[in-house]
Design a protein around this motif. Structure first.
Motif, PDB file in Angstrom:
ATOM      1  N   THR A  38     -34.101 -16.820 -10.705  1.00 41.65           N
ATOM      2  CA  THR A  38     -32.823 -16.350 -11.220  1.00 41.65           C
ATOM      3  C   THR A  38     -31.839 -17.500 -11.351  1.00 41.65           C
ATOM      4  O   THR A  38     -31.782 -18.403 -10.514  1.00 41.65           O
ATOM      5  N   ALA A  39     -31.121 -17.488 -12.457  1.00 43.29           N
ATOM      6  CA  ALA A  39     -30.064 -18.458 -12.762  1.00 43.29           C
ATOM      7  C   ALA A  39     -29.382 -17.952 -14.036  1.00 43.29           C
ATOM      8  O   ALA A  39     -29.700 -16.870 -14.535  1.00 43.29           O
ATOM      9  N   ARG A  40     -28.464 -18.743 -14.569  1.00 42.92           N
ATOM     10  CA  ARG A  40     -27.751 -18.319 -15.778  1.00 42.92           C
ATOM     11  C   ARG A  40     -28.462 -18.722 -17.061  1.00 42.92           C
ATOM     12  O   ARG A  40     -28.249 -18.108 -18.099  1.00 42.92           O
ATOM     13  N   ARG A  41     -29.313 -19.753 -17.014  1.00 35.93           N
ATOM     14  CA  ARG A  41     -29.875 -20.334 -18.235  1.00 35.93           C
ATOM     15  C   ARG A  41     -31.315 -19.857 -18.453  1.00 35.93           C
ATOM     16  O   ARG A  41     -32.253 -20.382 -17.868  1.00 35.93           O
ATOM     17  N   ARG A  42     -31.470 -18.849 -19.293  1.00 31.94           N
ATOM     18  CA  ARG A  42     -32.777 -18.253 -19.523  1.00 31.94           C
ATOM     19  C   ARG A  42     -33.799 -19.269 -20.036  1.00 31.94           C
ATOM     20  O   ARG A  42     -34.953 -19.275 -19.600  1.00 31.94           O
ATOM     21  N   THR A  61     -41.269 -13.882 -12.589  1.00 34.60           N
ATOM     22  CA  THR A  61     -40.379 -12.886 -13.165  1.00 34.60           C
ATOM     23  C   THR A  61     -39.004 -13.526 -13.316  1.00 34.60           C
ATOM     24  O   THR A  61     -38.479 -14.104 -12.360  1.00 34.60           O
ATOM     25  N   ILE A  62     -38.436 -13.436 -14.506  1.00 36.09           N
ATOM     26  CA  ILE A  62     -37.147 -14.065 -14.780  1.00 36.09           C
ATOM     27  C   ILE A  62     -36.050 -13.014 -14.764  1.00 36.09           C
ATOM     28  O   ILE A  62     -36.122 -12.007 -15.470  1.00 36.09           O
ATOM     29  N   LEU A  63     -35.045 -13.253 -13.943  1.00 38.12           N
ATOM     30  CA  LEU A  63     -33.871 -12.392 -13.882  1.00 38.12           C
ATOM     31  C   LEU A  63     -32.641 -13.258 -14.137  1.00 38.12           C
ATOM     32  O   LEU A  63     -32.226 -14.030 -13.261  1.00 38.12           O
ATOM     33  N   VAL A  64     -32.087 -13.163 -15.322  1.00 37.60           N
ATOM     34  CA  VAL A  64     -30.885 -13.936 -15.643  1.00 37.60           C
ATOM     35  C   VAL A  64     -29.689 -13.271 -14.956  1.00 37.60           C
ATOM     36  O   VAL A  64     -29.446 -12.079 -15.136  1.00 37.60           O
TER      37      VAL A  64
END
Length: 281
Positions: A38-42, A61-64
């Motif tokens: 997780t972070a702000r930059r997809r 798994t990406i969680l923006v």
């Protein structure tokens, strides 16, 4: 390892798009973990996820999310529940610094800082602990700093304070839950090569500092993972920073504060004033 039905252990890393967070993701993937990044930059998270899958067969798994939003930790936890993902290891890494004195910034800047640096780590731990306790196994790593162990300075007013909070929080959490299979560790690194100093405007000064004071992010991650598995509650990376910490234990407070005041004046002249001038242009 936990006894839950997931095929591989699962780690959540905040601020995973670069620096220490990305180093943790790479190290965990090499140890057989799947990741929630997780972070702000997809786009950066997607590139890192592709790298980890190619190199280690790790699924990410990406969680923006932007953790300066008060609802972000609850949103992350809700998405994890919806996907049936139980977190075995939480790395509270997201963070940054604000140069200058307290009144140099508007209150919303400090409010957002405290949300990311203090509220979000505590809330994520609070929300993920029940699952760890139910499975009888969990690990929580809070990225603090040597700055949280030594006297504060003028400038970056809230940074050391927030890191000191994470140290105390980690100590209490460790004592509360280590008997139930959950280890907590505060990682206190010194200067570490990352984008941190680009974000806070300190890069020009950092570039003039000797190379031997710098730590590598991958070393910090390896040290931290070893420490939390051993049940160490506070991990200081690097002999230099261990020595600095020991010095603060034996030198008198008046001398430490005088040294801190001199360092603060140097920082103000070299970093904070030029940054303020650039922002005013």
């Amino acid at each position: 390892m936990s006894n839950h039905p997931q095929r591989r252990p699962l780690a959540l890393v905040t601020g995973a798009s670069a620096g220490i967070g990305a180093a943790f993701a790479r190290e965990l993937a090499s140890r057989g973990y799947d990741l929630v990044l997780t972070a702000r930059r997809r786009e950066r998270l997607e590139a890192l996820a592709a790298e980890l899958e190619s190199a280690h067969g790790s699924h990410s798994t990406i969680l923006v999310a932007d953790l300066n939003q008060a609802g972000a930790p609850a949103q992350i936890a809700a998405e994890l529940d919806e996907r049936g993902l139980g977190i075995d290891l939480l790395v509270n890494n997201a963070g940054y610094g604000i140069p200058g004195h307290l009144r140099d910034q508007d209150w919303p800047v400090h409010r957002d800082f405290l949300q990311i640096m203090v509220s979000a780590p505590v809330e994520l731990a609070w929300r993920l602990l029940p699952g760890m306790l139910e499975r009888g196994h969990g690990r929580i790593i809070n990225i603090a700093s040597v700055a949280g162990l030594i006297p504060g300075t003028a400038g970056h007013t809230l940074y050391a304070a927030s890191k000191s909070f994470l140290v105390k929080f980690s100590q209490s959490l460790a004592l509360e839950y280590r008997g139930r299979g959950v280890n907590t560790c505060a990682v206190c690194a010194g200067f570490t090569l990352s984008e941190f100093h680009d974000v806070n405007g300190a890069r020009p000064l950092m570039n003039r500092m000797p190379k031997w004071i710098w730590l590598q992010a991958d070393r910090v991650a390896r040290d931290a993972l070893g420490a939390v598995e051993r049940g160490r509650i506070v991990q200081i990376s690097g002999l230099l920073y261990k020595t600095i910490y020991l010095m603060t234990k034996y030198l008198p407070d008046w001398l430490l504060l005088r040294m801190s005041a001199r360092r603060s004046r140097h920082f103000r002249v070299q970093v904070a004033q030029p940054l303020a001038e650039r922002q005013a242009d």
